[in-house]
Design a protein around this motif. Structure first.
Motif, PDB file in Angstrom:
ATOM      1  N   PHE A  70     -31.958 -85.396  21.711  1.00  0.00           N
ATOM      2  CA  PHE A  70     -33.386 -85.330  21.417  1.00  0.00           C
ATOM      3  C   PHE A  70     -33.909 -83.911  21.632  1.00  0.00           C
ATOM      4  N   ARG A  71     -33.430 -83.250  22.685  1.00  0.00           N
ATOM      5  CA  ARG A  71     -33.798 -81.858  22.949  1.00  0.00           C
ATOM      6  C   ARG A  71     -33.414 -80.971  21.773  1.00  0.00           C
ATOM      7  N   ASP A  72     -32.181 -81.125  21.289  1.00  0.00           N
ATOM      8  CA  ASP A  72     -31.714 -80.312  20.175  1.00  0.00           C
ATOM      9  C   ASP A  72     -32.495 -80.603  18.897  1.00  0.00           C
ATOM     10  N   LEU A  73     -32.802 -81.881  18.664  1.00  0.00           N
ATOM     11  CA  LEU A  73     -33.550 -82.253  17.464  1.00  0.00           C
ATOM     12  C   LEU A  73     -34.949 -81.655  17.495  1.00  0.00           C
TER      13      LEU A  73
ATOM     14  N   GLU B 205     -68.084 -74.589  16.256  1.00  0.00           N
ATOM     15  CA  GLU B 205     -67.257 -74.793  15.060  1.00  0.00           C
ATOM     16  C   GLU B 205     -65.787 -74.661  15.396  1.00  0.00           C
ATOM     17  N   PHE B 206     -65.447 -73.667  16.230  1.00  0.00           N
ATOM     18  CA  PHE B 206     -64.052 -73.440  16.579  1.00  0.00           C
ATOM     19  C   PHE B 206     -63.471 -74.620  17.334  1.00  0.00           C
ATOM     20  N   HIS B 207     -64.217 -75.141  18.288  1.00  0.00           N
ATOM     21  CA  HIS B 207     -63.693 -76.228  19.109  1.00  0.00           C
ATOM     22  C   HIS B 207     -63.723 -77.572  18.379  1.00  0.00           C
ATOM     23  N   ASP B 208     -64.743 -77.791  17.550  1.00  0.00           N
ATOM     24  CA  ASP B 208     -64.814 -79.060  16.830  1.00  0.00           C
ATOM     25  C   ASP B 208     -63.716 -79.161  15.783  1.00  0.00           C
ATOM     26  N   GLY B 209     -63.460 -78.082  15.079  1.00  0.00           N
ATOM     27  CA  GLY B 209     -62.503 -78.148  13.979  1.00  0.00           C
ATOM     28  C   GLY B 209     -61.206 -77.438  14.228  1.00  0.00           C
ATOM     29  N   GLY B 210     -61.041 -76.858  15.405  1.00  0.00           N
ATOM     30  CA  GLY B 210     -59.883 -76.013  15.605  1.00  0.00           C
ATOM     31  C   GLY B 210     -58.877 -76.472  16.609  1.00  0.00           C
ATOM     32  N   ARG B 211     -59.016 -77.681  17.141  1.00  0.00           N
ATOM     33  CA  ARG B 211     -58.052 -78.107  18.144  1.00  0.00           C
ATOM     34  C   ARG B 211     -56.651 -78.255  17.571  1.00  0.00           C
ATOM     35  N   SER B 212     -56.550 -78.364  16.261  1.00  0.00           N
ATOM     36  CA  SER B 212     -55.224 -78.408  15.640  1.00  0.00           C
ATOM     37  C   SER B 212     -54.444 -77.138  15.917  1.00  0.00           C
ATOM     38  N   LYS B 213     -55.163 -76.042  16.236  1.00  0.00           N
ATOM     39  CA  LYS B 213     -54.473 -74.795  16.530  1.00  0.00           C
ATOM     40  C   LYS B 213     -53.579 -74.921  17.746  1.00  0.00           C
ATOM     41  N   TYR B 214     -53.894 -75.854  18.632  1.00  0.00           N
ATOM     42  CA  TYR B 214     -53.146 -75.969  19.877  1.00  0.00           C
ATOM     43  C   TYR B 214     -51.892 -76.812  19.712  1.00  0.00           C
ATOM     44  N   LEU B 215     -51.654 -77.360  18.517  1.00  0.00           N
ATOM     45  CA  LEU B 215     -50.488 -78.218  18.313  1.00  0.00           C
ATOM     46  C   LEU B 215     -49.188 -77.442  18.486  1.00  0.00           C
ATOM     47  N   THR B 216     -49.191 -76.154  18.131  1.00  0.00           N
ATOM     48  CA  THR B 216     -47.980 -75.346  18.317  1.00  0.00           C
ATOM     49  C   THR B 216     -47.653 -75.235  19.795  1.00  0.00           C
ATOM     50  N   LEU B 217     -48.680 -74.990  20.624  1.00  0.00           N
ATOM     51  CA  LEU B 217     -48.467 -74.892  22.061  1.00  0.00           C
ATOM     52  C   LEU B 217     -48.027 -76.232  22.628  1.00  0.00           C
ATOM     53  N   LEU B 218     -48.642 -77.316  22.149  1.00  0.00           N
ATOM     54  CA  LEU B 218     -48.274 -78.649  22.622  1.00  0.00           C
ATOM     55  C   LEU B 218     -46.837 -78.972  22.236  1.00  0.00           C
ATOM     56  N   ASN B 219     -46.454 -78.596  21.012  1.00  0.00           N
ATOM     57  CA  ASN B 219     -45.096 -78.818  20.533  1.00  0.00           C
ATOM     58  C   ASN B 219     -44.081 -78.132  21.442  1.00  0.00           C
ATOM     59  N   LEU B 220     -44.356 -76.867  21.805  1.00  0.00           N
ATOM     60  CA  LEU B 220     -43.443 -76.134  22.674  1.00  0.00           C
ATOM     61  C   LEU B 220     -43.459 -76.680  24.096  1.00  0.00           C
ATOM     62  N   ALA B 221     -44.631 -77.122  24.549  1.00  0.00           N
ATOM     63  CA  ALA B 221     -44.704 -77.711  25.889  1.00  0.00           C
ATOM     64  C   ALA B 221     -43.837 -78.964  25.965  1.00  0.00           C
ATOM     65  N   ILE B 222     -43.872 -79.789  24.923  1.00  0.00           N
ATOM     66  CA  ILE B 222     -43.055 -81.008  24.891  1.00  0.00           C
ATOM     67  C   ILE B 222     -41.574 -80.639  24.868  1.00  0.00           C
ATOM     68  N   PHE B 223     -41.217 -79.654  24.017  1.00  0.00           N
ATOM     69  CA  PHE B 223     -39.806 -79.265  23.951  1.00  0.00           C
ATOM     70  C   PHE B 223     -39.306 -78.765  25.294  1.00  0.00           C
ATOM     71  N   PHE B 224     -40.025 -77.828  25.915  1.00  0.00           N
ATOM     72  CA  PHE B 224     -39.553 -77.281  27.184  1.00  0.00           C
ATOM     73  C   PHE B 224     -39.605 -78.331  28.294  1.00  0.00           C
ATOM     74  N   GLY B 225     -40.481 -79.331  28.142  1.00  0.00           N
ATOM     75  CA  GLY B 225     -40.471 -80.448  29.086  1.00  0.00           C
ATOM     76  C   GLY B 225     -39.188 -81.245  28.975  1.00  0.00           C
ATOM     77  N   VAL B 226     -38.768 -81.526  27.731  1.00  0.00           N
ATOM     78  CA  VAL B 226     -37.525 -82.256  27.506  1.00  0.00           C
ATOM     79  C   VAL B 226     -36.338 -81.411  27.966  1.00  0.00           C
TER      80      VAL B 226
ATOM     81  N   ALA C  19     -39.587 -76.916  17.151  1.00  0.00           N
ATOM     82  CA  ALA C  19     -39.964 -75.793  18.006  1.00  0.00           C
ATOM     83  C   ALA C  19     -39.667 -74.436  17.359  1.00  0.00           C
ATOM     84  N   PHE C  20     -38.444 -74.212  16.935  1.00  0.00           N
ATOM     85  CA  PHE C  20     -38.104 -72.902  16.371  1.00  0.00           C
ATOM     86  C   PHE C  20     -38.753 -72.655  15.013  1.00  0.00           C
ATOM     87  N   PRO C  21     -38.640 -73.585  14.039  1.00  0.00           N
ATOM     88  CA  PRO C  21     -39.254 -73.310  12.732  1.00  0.00           C
ATOM     89  C   PRO C  21     -40.770 -73.140  12.802  1.00  0.00           C
ATOM     90  N   ILE C  22     -41.448 -74.006  13.564  1.00  0.00           N
ATOM     91  CA  ILE C  22     -42.902 -73.956  13.592  1.00  0.00           C
ATOM     92  C   ILE C  22     -43.417 -72.733  14.334  1.00  0.00           C
TER      93      ILE C  22
END
Length: 227
Positions: free
Chosen positions: A79-82, A36-57, A88-91
């Protein structure tokens, strides 16, 4: 911090989030109890993905400034600042505050105790604690030019709406909510909850802008635009 130290910081944090985005979804993936966690919970990783993209930029911005020069990479810097100011900061701050508030009120609403048998404590803190200090350090580490309030809050609202759609879509597909708290709410309660999340996110956005102006006001003021 020196420019070299800042670059190293961005590189280390980027690799930390790349590791987490790869590692966390694979924990206990063969356990039926976590289906149940993996089927319906991958959205939880969006915060980590968001930060990974920001720090990549941010890393790309650091490297290009050394190789090409500051004037030639205005788009990357903007784009980095945006990304940082509206996402990144609000979320990351929102997730940190709301998750731990609900966790201490009733952890079954966001992170049932049964998950402790499969997920080490550091994984929980990696997803829901470390995201805040990393973002706060970035706020103090370097100046970020905010867009107009109208544009910034509109982009934040659009991102919130997209995430809500994703949560609802996952529920329709799997019959499971990303977080158990939604299962305890009525349809009206869910609407009010989502409305409150935007109000809180907007408040965090404005708070981040205040911190940025307090720390870097003399630097960011020339590029600030009137609403």
């Amino acid at each position: 911090m020196t420019k070299t130290s800042t670059c190293v910081y961005h590189f280390l944090v980027l690799n930390w989030y790349i590791f987490l985005n790869y590692y966390i979804p694979h924990i206990g993936k063969d356990e039926e109890k976590l289906k149940e966690f993996h089927d319906g919970g991958r959205s939880k990783y969006l915060t980590l993905l968001n930060l990974a993209i920001f720090f990549g930029v941010a890393c790309l911005d650091d490297v290009l400034k050394r190789v090409i020069g500051k004037k030639d990479i205005k788009f990357v810097t903007s784009f980095r600042d945006l990304l940082f100011t509206t996402l990144a900061f609000p979320i990351s701050t929102f997730v940190f505050l709301v998750f731990w508030a609900l966790f201490h009120y009733d952890r079954n609403l966001v992170y049932p105790k049964g998950l402790d048998d499969f997920f080490p404590a550091w994984v929980n803190h990696a997803m829901h604690t470390s995201i805040f200090p990393f973002s706060l350090v970035e706020t103090i580490l370097r100046p970020h030019h905010y867009p107009s309030k109208k544009l910034g809050l509109a982009l934040l609202g659009a991102c919130n709406f997209a995430y809500i759609v994703r949560i609802l879509w996952r529920y329709i597909q799997t019959g499971n909510w990303v977080y158990p708290v939604f299962a305890s709410l009525s349809p009206l309660g869910i609407i009010l909850f989502f409305s409150a999340t935007y109000v809180l996110s907007a408040g965090i956005y404005l708070f981040g802008e205040k911190i940025n102006h307090w720390k870097w006001g003399a630097i960011v003021k020339p590029r600030r635009k009137k609403n």
